[in-house]
Motif scaffolding. Sequence first.
Motif, mmCIF file in Angstrom:
data_model
loop_
_atom_site.group_PDB
_atom_site.id
_atom_site.type_symbol
_atom_site.label_atom_id
_atom_site.label_comp_id
_atom_site.label_asym_id
_atom_site.label_seq_id
_atom_site.Cartn_x
_atom_site.Cartn_y
_atom_site.Cartn_z
ATOM 1 N N MET A 114 30.642 91.441 28.487
ATOM 2 C CA MET A 114 31.549 90.833 29.457
ATOM 3 C C MET A 114 31.503 89.312 29.360
ATOM 4 N N ARG A 115 30.320 88.756 29.113
ATOM 5 C CA ARG A 115 30.219 87.299 28.963
ATOM 6 C C ARG A 115 30.900 86.847 27.677
ATOM 7 N N ASN A 116 30.713 87.627 26.601
ATOM 8 C CA ASN A 116 31.350 87.271 25.334
ATOM 9 C C ASN A 116 32.866 87.356 25.406
ATOM 10 N N LEU A 117 33.389 88.232 26.265
ATOM 11 C CA LEU A 117 34.841 88.300 26.439
ATOM 12 C C LEU A 117 35.400 86.971 26.915
ATOM 13 N N ILE A 118 34.622 86.271 27.735
ATOM 14 C CA ILE A 118 35.072 84.987 28.282
ATOM 15 C C ILE A 118 34.778 83.851 27.307
ATOM 16 N N THR A 119 33.574 83.851 26.740
ATOM 17 C CA THR A 119 33.157 82.701 25.941
ATOM 18 C C THR A 119 33.663 82.740 24.504
ATOM 19 N N THR A 120 33.895 83.914 23.952
ATOM 20 C CA THR A 120 34.277 84.018 22.536
ATOM 21 C C THR A 120 35.665 84.610 22.349
ATOM 22 N N TYR A 121 35.875 85.827 22.835
ATOM 23 C CA TYR A 121 37.122 86.528 22.542
ATOM 24 C C TYR A 121 38.327 85.878 23.214
ATOM 25 N N LEU A 122 38.158 85.403 24.446
ATOM 26 C CA LEU A 122 39.290 84.802 25.154
ATOM 27 C C LEU A 122 39.821 83.563 24.438
ATOM 28 N N PRO A 123 38.983 82.563 24.106
ATOM 29 C CA PRO A 123 39.538 81.393 23.399
ATOM 30 C C PRO A 123 40.034 81.717 22.001
ATOM 31 N N ILE A 124 39.315 82.570 21.269
ATOM 32 C CA ILE A 124 39.739 82.888 19.896
ATOM 33 C C ILE A 124 41.088 83.580 19.890
ATOM 34 N N PHE A 125 41.276 84.558 20.752
ATOM 35 C CA PHE A 125 42.534 85.304 20.744
ATOM 36 C C PHE A 125 43.651 84.542 21.451
ATOM 37 N N SER A 126 43.314 83.640 22.347
ATOM 38 C CA SER A 126 44.350 82.796 22.953
ATOM 39 C C SER A 126 44.958 81.872 21.901
ATOM 40 N N PHE A 127 44.097 81.230 21.104
ATOM 41 C CA PHE A 127 44.604 80.388 20.022
ATOM 42 C C PHE A 127 45.298 81.220 18.948
ATOM 43 N N LEU A 128 44.827 82.440 18.746
ATOM 44 C CA LEU A 128 45.481 83.336 17.786
ATOM 45 C C LEU A 128 46.912 83.634 18.212
ATOM 46 N N ALA A 129 47.104 83.879 19.511
ATOM 47 C CA ALA A 129 48.453 84.132 20.011
ATOM 48 C C ALA A 129 49.352 82.921 19.797
ATOM 49 N N TYR A 130 48.784 81.734 19.974
ATOM 50 C CA TYR A 130 49.564 80.512 19.737
ATOM 51 C C TYR A 130 49.943 80.381 18.269
ATOM 52 N N VAL A 131 48.989 80.621 17.369
ATOM 53 C CA VAL A 131 49.272 80.528 15.930
ATOM 54 C C VAL A 131 50.315 81.563 15.530
ATOM 55 N N ASN A 132 50.210 82.758 16.072
ATOM 56 C CA ASN A 132 51.160 83.813 15.734
ATOM 57 C C ASN A 132 52.587 83.430 16.104
ATOM 58 N N GLU A 133 52.731 82.636 17.155
ATOM 59 C CA GLU A 133 54.068 82.215 17.592
ATOM 60 C C GLU A 133 54.500 80.927 16.908
ATOM 61 N N ALA A 134 53.599 79.938 16.867
ATOM 62 C CA ALA A 134 53.979 78.621 16.351
ATOM 63 C C ALA A 134 54.058 78.578 14.834
ATOM 64 N N TYR A 135 53.354 79.488 14.156
ATOM 65 C CA TYR A 135 53.342 79.487 12.698
ATOM 66 C C TYR A 135 53.768 80.845 12.154
ATOM 67 N N SER A 136 54.739 81.434 12.796
ATOM 68 C CA SER A 136 55.338 82.668 12.301
ATOM 69 C C SER A 136 56.123 82.365 11.023
ATOM 70 N N PRO A 137 56.473 83.380 10.233
ATOM 71 C CA PRO A 137 57.259 83.115 9.014
ATOM 72 C C PRO A 137 58.524 82.313 9.272
ATOM 73 N N ALA A 138 59.210 82.597 10.379
ATOM 74 C CA ALA A 138 60.434 81.854 10.692
ATOM 75 C C ALA A 138 60.123 80.399 11.023
ATOM 76 N N ALA A 139 59.038 80.183 11.807
ATOM 77 C CA ALA A 139 58.663 78.812 12.172
ATOM 78 C C ALA A 139 58.183 78.038 10.951
ATOM 79 N N LEU A 140 57.427 78.694 10.059
ATOM 80 C CA LEU A 140 56.974 78.030 8.842
ATOM 81 C C LEU A 140 58.144 77.646 7.945
#
Length: 216
Positions: A114-140
Amino acid sequence: MENFMDALWFKIVDLVDTAAAGLDLLFEPLHVLGPAAAISAIALAAVAVSKLLDWALPHTRRQRELEAEFNRLYRLRQEALDCGDPEKGKYLARNIDQAELNGVYYNLFFEKLMRNLITTYLPIFSFLAYVNEAYSPAALTAEFGMSSVMTLPSLSGDAVAAGGVFWYLASAVSVFVLFFVGGQLHGKMRRKNDAHEKRHSGPGPLTRQTASGSMG
């Protein structure tokens, strides 16, 4: 209730849009170096946020209690096994409640999860969601004129297109490995320096005084 949930959802959407716009402004100057450099910087930022949260978020009281209880039970079992008589050690170890030890272990595992969900998975996957949108094939394609970050060779000889999500995950794993290796090297150097100082430090005041008295 329905109106409240709708209002809450719109606030969350506005917050996400604001955060995405802020990240666009932050990482857009790196676009002159290409998408790989920008995405690698985003991965570095994600790992840095993860490390900061891990440092800032204290361990819960329950986790500390579970760790102490698990270490106590585990130490008792090891002491029983190391008593010098293998048969007696196994008998004593069996008398220690294995079910209790397993229960403490699994409770500790989920507490850490539960602690790792906040400290590791939340920031990693939040930035992943941003990359998936901002650097999609169409955006690239619109920003850099290509639909992938780069092409990589494969065993078959055909080039494989590396997208933004793949490059982000590869960069994040590399940064985590570098943090781990750096921490190991730092700890090794610190232990080496401590041992060096102990070897070259002179005798303490009491030892020197005793030595002087014996010489007199």
